[in-house]
Structures are given as structure tokens and as C-alpha cells.
Design a protein around this motif. Structure first.
Motif, mmCIF file in Angstrom:
data_model
loop_
_atom_site.group_PDB
_atom_site.id
_atom_site.type_symbol
_atom_site.label_atom_id
_atom_site.label_comp_id
_atom_site.label_asym_id
_atom_site.label_seq_id
_atom_site.Cartn_x
_atom_site.Cartn_y
_atom_site.Cartn_z
ATOM 1 N N GLU A 242 0.832 -1.213 0.000
ATOM 2 C CA GLU A 242 0.000 0.000 0.000
ATOM 3 C C GLU A 242 0.860 1.253 0.000
ATOM 4 O OE1 GLU A 242 -3.706 -2.039 2.491
ATOM 5 O OE2 GLU A 242 -2.136 -0.908 3.526
ATOM 6 N N ALA A 243 2.014 1.189 0.663
ATOM 7 C CA ALA A 243 2.932 2.331 0.655
ATOM 8 C C ALA A 243 3.433 2.606 -0.759
ATOM 9 C CB ALA A 243 4.110 2.069 1.590
ATOM 10 N N ALA A 244 3.631 1.551 -1.550
ATOM 11 C CA ALA A 244 4.051 1.730 -2.944
ATOM 12 C C ALA A 244 2.967 2.456 -3.735
ATOM 13 C CB ALA A 244 4.360 0.373 -3.583
ATOM 14 N N ALA A 245 1.698 2.115 -3.473
ATOM 15 C CA ALA A 245 0.591 2.809 -4.135
ATOM 16 C C ALA A 245 0.537 4.275 -3.706
ATOM 17 C CB ALA A 245 -0.732 2.111 -3.800
ATOM 18 N N VAL A 246 0.775 4.525 -2.418
ATOM 19 C CA VAL A 246 0.816 5.905 -1.917
ATOM 20 C C VAL A 246 1.940 6.679 -2.601
ATOM 21 C CG1 VAL A 246 1.294 7.333 0.111
ATOM 22 C CG2 VAL A 246 -0.225 5.360 0.312
ATOM 23 N N ALA A 247 3.105 6.042 -2.777
ATOM 24 C CA ALA A 247 4.240 6.696 -3.433
ATOM 25 C C ALA A 247 3.883 7.091 -4.862
ATOM 26 C CB ALA A 247 5.454 5.770 -3.425
ATOM 27 N N ALA A 248 3.248 6.173 -5.601
ATOM 28 C CA ALA A 248 2.875 6.468 -6.985
ATOM 29 C C ALA A 248 1.842 7.595 -7.040
ATOM 30 C CB ALA A 248 2.327 5.209 -7.658
ATOM 31 N N ALA A 249 0.849 7.546 -6.147
ATOM 32 C CA ALA A 249 -0.185 8.585 -6.128
ATOM 33 C C ALA A 249 0.402 9.936 -5.734
ATOM 34 C CB ALA A 249 -1.304 8.183 -5.158
ATOM 35 N N TYR A 250 1.286 9.943 -4.741
ATOM 36 C CA TYR A 250 1.895 11.193 -4.289
ATOM 37 C C TYR A 250 2.761 11.801 -5.394
ATOM 38 C CZ TYR A 250 4.410 14.478 -1.271
ATOM 39 O OH TYR A 250 4.940 15.614 -0.716
ATOM 40 N N ALA A 251 3.543 10.945 -6.077
ATOM 41 C CA ALA A 251 4.378 11.444 -7.182
ATOM 42 C C ALA A 251 3.515 12.049 -8.282
ATOM 43 C CB ALA A 251 5.229 10.300 -7.742
ATOM 44 N N LEU A 252 2.375 11.410 -8.568
ATOM 45 C CA LEU A 252 1.478 11.923 -9.610
ATOM 46 C C LEU A 252 0.876 13.268 -9.209
ATOM 47 C CD1 LEU A 252 0.006 11.522 -12.274
ATOM 48 C CD2 LEU A 252 -1.722 10.185 -11.053
ATOM 49 N N LEU A 253 0.394 13.371 -7.979
ATOM 50 C CA LEU A 253 -0.177 14.628 -7.508
ATOM 51 C C LEU A 253 0.864 15.744 -7.489
ATOM 52 C CD1 LEU A 253 -2.401 13.351 -4.554
ATOM 53 C CD2 LEU A 253 -3.188 14.253 -6.754
ATOM 54 N N LEU A 254 2.062 15.391 -7.065
ATOM 55 C CA LEU A 254 3.133 16.374 -6.961
ATOM 56 C C LEU A 254 3.515 16.915 -8.332
ATOM 57 C CD1 LEU A 254 4.641 17.412 -4.453
ATOM 58 C CD2 LEU A 254 6.473 15.784 -4.961
ATOM 59 N N SER A 255 3.726 15.994 -9.300
ATOM 60 C CA SER A 255 4.166 16.406 -10.631
ATOM 61 C C SER A 255 3.060 17.094 -11.422
ATOM 62 C CB SER A 255 4.672 15.191 -11.414
ATOM 63 O OG SER A 255 5.835 14.660 -10.833
ATOM 64 N N ALA A 256 1.830 16.558 -11.326
ATOM 65 C CA ALA A 256 0.747 17.058 -12.176
ATOM 66 C C ALA A 256 0.069 18.297 -11.599
ATOM 67 C CB ALA A 256 -0.282 15.955 -12.390
ATOM 68 N N LEU A 257 -0.181 18.317 -10.303
ATOM 69 C CA LEU A 257 -0.962 19.398 -9.713
ATOM 70 C C LEU A 257 -0.109 20.457 -9.015
ATOM 71 C CD1 LEU A 257 -3.982 17.367 -8.261
ATOM 72 C CD2 LEU A 257 -3.776 18.512 -10.476
ATOM 73 N N PHE A 258 0.841 19.998 -8.175
ATOM 74 C CA PHE A 258 1.613 20.954 -7.390
ATOM 75 C C PHE A 258 2.657 21.671 -8.247
ATOM 76 C CE2 PHE A 258 4.808 22.369 -4.345
ATOM 77 C CZ PHE A 258 4.011 22.929 -3.353
ATOM 78 N N TYR A 259 3.471 20.886 -8.992
ATOM 79 C CA TYR A 259 4.515 21.491 -9.828
ATOM 80 C C TYR A 259 4.024 21.786 -11.248
ATOM 81 C CZ TYR A 259 7.948 20.273 -6.216
ATOM 82 O OH TYR A 259 8.664 20.187 -5.045
ATOM 83 N N ARG A 260 2.877 21.216 -11.626
ATOM 84 C CA ARG A 260 2.296 21.413 -12.969
ATOM 85 C C ARG A 260 3.328 21.127 -14.064
ATOM 86 N NH1 ARG A 260 -2.661 23.625 -12.599
ATOM 87 N NH2 ARG A 260 -3.238 24.636 -10.635
ATOM 88 N N ALA A 261 3.964 19.972 -13.973
ATOM 89 C CA ALA A 261 5.035 19.637 -14.918
ATOM 90 C C ALA A 261 4.766 18.319 -15.642
ATOM 91 C CB ALA A 261 6.372 19.542 -14.173
ATOM 92 N N LEU A 262 3.485 17.894 -15.669
ATOM 93 C CA LEU A 262 3.173 16.595 -16.261
ATOM 94 C C LEU A 262 1.897 16.708 -17.091
ATOM 95 C CD1 LEU A 262 4.293 13.661 -16.153
ATOM 96 C CD2 LEU A 262 2.601 13.194 -14.386
ATOM 97 N N SER A 263 2.023 16.446 -18.386
ATOM 98 C CA SER A 263 0.859 16.489 -19.277
ATOM 99 C C SER A 263 0.230 15.099 -19.387
ATOM 100 C CB SER A 263 1.290 16.953 -20.671
ATOM 101 O OG SER A 263 2.169 15.997 -21.260
ATOM 102 N N PHE A 264 -0.991 15.046 -19.957
ATOM 103 C CA PHE A 264 -1.652 13.758 -20.154
ATOM 104 C C PHE A 264 -0.853 12.872 -21.110
ATOM 105 C CE2 PHE A 264 -5.444 16.094 -18.638
ATOM 106 C CZ PHE A 264 -5.879 15.177 -17.684
ATOM 107 N N ARG A 265 -0.267 13.477 -22.150
ATOM 108 C CA ARG A 265 0.537 12.698 -23.101
ATOM 109 C C ARG A 265 1.759 12.089 -22.395
ATOM 110 N NH1 ARG A 265 1.345 12.466 -28.604
ATOM 111 N NH2 ARG A 265 -0.244 14.059 -28.949
ATOM 112 N N ALA A 266 2.408 12.909 -21.558
ATOM 113 C CA ALA A 266 3.576 12.404 -20.837
ATOM 114 C C ALA A 266 3.182 11.291 -19.862
ATOM 115 C CB ALA A 266 4.266 13.541 -20.082
ATOM 116 N N LEU A 267 2.034 11.445 -19.209
ATOM 117 C CA LEU A 267 1.564 10.417 -18.277
ATOM 118 C C LEU A 267 1.284 9.112 -19.006
ATOM 119 C CD1 LEU A 267 0.667 9.548 -15.463
ATOM 120 C CD2 LEU A 267 -1.604 10.482 -15.954
ATOM 121 N N TYR A 268 0.690 9.205 -20.198
ATOM 122 C CA TYR A 268 0.429 8.000 -20.988
ATOM 123 C C TYR A 268 1.739 7.277 -21.318
ATOM 124 C CZ TYR A 268 -0.706 5.090 -25.032
ATOM 125 O OH TYR A 268 -0.815 4.037 -25.907
#
Length: 431
Positions: A242-268
Motif C-alpha cells: 500500500e505504501a508503494a501505491a501511496v508513493a505512486a499517487a503522491y508522485a502523480l499529484l506532486l508532478s501534475a498538480l503541485f509542480y504542474r510539470a506533467l501532461s496527459f501525453r507524458a503520463l500516458y
């Protein structure tokens, strides 16, 4: 050893020697054994399914891979490097120290040496070689050497795999890796300082201390990830998976929302790349599950354990011998293969000799990480070569002093088990 098992090994080495991917080689060799021994080939599928169904922990592997790839795609790596430059770049060998400290921090997020090298490797090597500050080979070598810390400090994909084959606690394995990671960081920084003085590398212009709070604030959300993971696991909030899932979710929130450095194309693209990497590891795990069944069928681990105990081998001699063998195997085999296929052979003997399996596992993981920078196979050498364009000849020419101090650190961990076991014991480990 039966004739069928000898043919299995011959098939495995023959396929591997002609360049067949090791996962396929293991699968074909194991199925060949089942056929030659007159057993139902369907056992292969049964062993894979049974091994996967009983190993919920394996879900952590693709999740950590996704987390690492997301962090590499965003601006997290750059922010961490800027923080490290401000913190330790002012000392002799400054950018070399930055390299090691960045790996120490990044290792608390990715769990993968390759992700570490590919993520911050290209950026830090460019910084070190700009204006001829450091020779290209030296910059690449210290980057490869420091990337070995990635799977030692938690989270750690190799430790997840070791927990699979040894039934050890992932939580205690993760705790056991913290001090060794710091020891390796310290010896690498010590060597970097010595070589910087000896070879007269230029001092960096120090970042004013008044700017340190700004760089810390920029990197702070990323620096929180290791703390969140460790609190989740050891605070009883999450399981390691579950901690691994938290790590992936936190990294996604951080990159996409907080730092705004991740596009949908890049995520794909990240998800596709992560799926491919996970499939490659999964193929190897599947082959290892069948091969381990073959090895157990031949009763090889128990025979090996009884023979060693009968010879009255001292545990330290056994541990040193196994690690010497692993260092040699690390020159030609990747870490995952060694952990899944080779280590299970020695686990019964370790139990019989009274060797703590947490100590054994962490030492083995450190050993296999050294193999990642050992010529001729050293995969990290190829990764750094691929992302920077620096020739393998230059990298290999500079890697030897770093290999020397890594082996020295490994020897310390073997001779002084408390370096590994102290922290797990603080958290209740009874070993």
C-alpha cells in the motif's frame, strides 16, 4: 544432481550465452526439465499462478516503477539537485558530493538504481562536465556508483524480491537498508573528496546561505516522500504494498498538480514505459518461480545446507564465500536474476548456520548493486553511457576506485551485522 537437472542448467546457460533474454532462458530451461523428468508441463503455469497469488507484495514492484518514472518526467529531479547544490556544493569536490547526496535522497523515492541513474544521472553529469570542471569519465563513474544506493535505502524493489523468496519482513528489510545506504554514501563522498584534492578539481562558487531556504522550500514536497513512506509502513498505517501505491499517487499529484510539470501525453508514455518494465521483471519472476520449484524438487538447498553444516563451516566464512561468489556472478548476471534464482540456494544453509536472514538479505542486495557497476556487464555503466554519450572506455577507466570503496563498505556490513540490524531492533525486530 540428476541428468534432467544437468540438462536444464545446460539449456539455461546455452540460451543465455547466445543472447536470449534471461527470463525466456529460465522459462525454457525449466519447462525442458519438466518434460525430460516426465512431469506435467502444466506444472509450470501452476507454479507461476500459485507464486503470484501468494505474493501480494509483488504489486509493490510496478507501483514503485511508476512512481520513479513519474518523478523523472516532472521537475522533481531538478528541484532536488538545486537543493543539493545549495547544501553541499560549496565543499571541495562539491558537485561530486551533490551527486551522492542527490542519490541518497532520490533513493528514498524510487527503489531502483536504473531509475536513479536515468533520472538525475544525465542532469548531474552535464553539470559536472560543463566548462571542463570534471573529466567526463569521472562524472559518469561517480554517478553510476552513487546510483547503487537507490535500492539499498527504502523503498527497494530488490528487497521486495528478496522478501518473496525468503519470507522475510519487508518492513525490517527496509529498516535494515537505511544505515548501509548512509555508510555507502559516506565512503563515496570520502573518496570523492580525496580524489578532488589529489587531482585538483576546481571549487564551485558557493550558493549564498540566504538562498538555501528558498531551494529547500522548492524541494520540500519531494523531500517529504521518504518520510511519508516510512511513517506509513512503520507507523502501521499502510502495508509496504500500500505504501508503494501511496508513493505512486503522491508522485502523480506532486508532478501534475503541485509542480504542474506533467501532461496527459507524458503520463500516458510513463504508464506504457512502466508497464513494459514491469512485464520484463514479471517474466523473470515467473521463470524464477518455476526454476525454484525445479531446484526444490532436486532437494539441492537442503543437501547444500546439510553438507555445509557437516563440514562445520563458520558462519562468517560461509558469508564471505557466498558474497565472493555473488561478486563474481554480478559481473555477468543482473541483480534480479541473482536474487530470484541464486540466493534461494543459500537460504537453508544460512538458517542452519544461524545467520540472520535480514542481515543476509541486506548484504546480498548491496552485493548485487555493486554488480551493477562491475565490468563487463554492469548495467548502470550502459545506462550512463546511453543517457550521456560518454564512452564505456572512459567510464570503466574511472570506475575502479569507486568499486574498491563499495567493496570495502560491503566488507564492513559483513563483519559488523549491527550496522544493518540496529535500526530493525529499535523497531522491535527480535533477530
Amino acid at each position: 544432481m540428476s541428468v534432467e537437472f544437468a540438462l536444464c542448467l545446460l539449456t539455461l546457460f546455452l540460451l543465455a550465452s547466445i543472447g536470449t533474454p534471461i527470463g525466456f532462458s529460465i522459462l525454457v530451461a525449466a519447462i525442458f526439465y519438466l518434460a525430460a523428468a516426465g512431469q506435467d508441463i502444466g506444472l509450470a503455469g501452476e507454479q507461476i499462478l500459485q507464486g503470484l497469488y501468494e505474493s501480494f507484495v509483488l504489486l509493490a514492484v510496478p507501483l514503485f516503477i511508476v512512481a520513479a518514472n513519474i518523478m523523472n518526467a516532472g521537475t522533481i529531479s531538478e528541484r532536488l539537485l538545486n537543493f543539493c547544490v545549495a547544501a553541499v556544493g560549496r565543499f571541495r569536490g562539491g558537485l561530486g558530493h551533490v551527486n551522492v547526496v542527490a542519490s541518497l535522497i532520490f533513493s528514498g523515492m524510487s527503489g531502483s538504481a536504473v531509475a536513479d541513474a536515468a533520472g538525475i544521472g544525465k542532469i548531474i553529469v552535464e553539470m559536472m562536465t560543463r566548462d571542463n570542471r570534471y573529466p567526463p569519465g569521472y562524472a559518469a563513474a561517480i554517478t553510476a556508483a552513487s546510483a547503487t544506493i537507490g535500492p539499498i535505502i527504502p523503498p527497494s524493489i530488490p528487497m521486495v524480491l528478496y522478501a518473496l523468496v525468503s519470507n522475510s519482513s519487508i518492513g525490517y528489510l527496509f529498516l535494515g537498508g537505511i544505515m548501509p545506504g548512509l555508510v555507502i554514501g559516506a565512503v563515496l563522498m570520502g573518496l570523492n573528496y580525496y580524489l578532488s584534492v589529489k587531482r585538483g578539481f576546481a571549487l564551485e562558487d558557493p550558493v549564498p546561505l540566504k538562498e538555501l531556504p528558498r531551494h529547500t522550500a522548492n524541494a520540500f514536497p519531494a523531500l517529504l516522500m521518504p518520510a511519508i513512506l516510512l511513517y506509513g509502513i512503520y507507523g502501521g498505517v499502510t502495508t509496504p504494498t500500500e505504501a508503494a501505491a501511496v508513493a505512486a499517487a503522491y508522485a502523480l499529484l506532486l508532478s501534475a498538480l503541485f509542480y504542474r510539470a506533467l501532461s496527459f501525453r507524458a503520463l500516458y508514455q510513463i504508464l506504457v514505459s512502466s508497464a513494459r518494465s514491469s512485464a520484463a521483471v514479471g517474466l523473470l519472476i515467473g521463470g524464477a518461480l518455476i526454476l525454484n520449484y525445479v531446484v526444490v524438487s532436486e532437494n539441492i538447498p537442503n543437501v547444500l545446507a546439510k553438507n555445509l553444516v557437516g563440514l562445520d563451516v563458520h558462519p562468517l566464512v560461509f558469508l564471505l564465500s557466498v558474497n565472493l561468489l555473488l561478486l563474481v556472478l554480478g559481473c555477468v548476471l543482473d541483480a534480479t536474476t541473482i536474487i530470484l534464482v541464486i540466493l534461494p540456494l543459500f537460504l537453508p544453509a544460512s538458517r542452519e548456520l544461524g545467520i540472520d536472514l535480514i542481515h543476509f538479505g541486506v548484504v546480498a542486495v548491496v552485493n548485487t548493486m555493486i554488480g551493477l557497476v562491475t565490468p563487463p556487464y554492469g548495467i548502470l555503466l550502459f545506462v550512463i553511457n546511453a543517457v550521456t554519450g560518454i564512452s564505456l572506455r572512459q567510464i570503466i577507466g574511472e570506475i575502479w576506485p569507486f568499486l574498491g570503496v563499495l567493496v570495502f563498505a560491503l566488507l564492513l556490513l559483513i563483519l559488523f551485522p549491527d550496522i544493518i540490524l540496529w535500526l530493525p531492533r529499535v523497531f522491535g525486530y527480535a533477530g
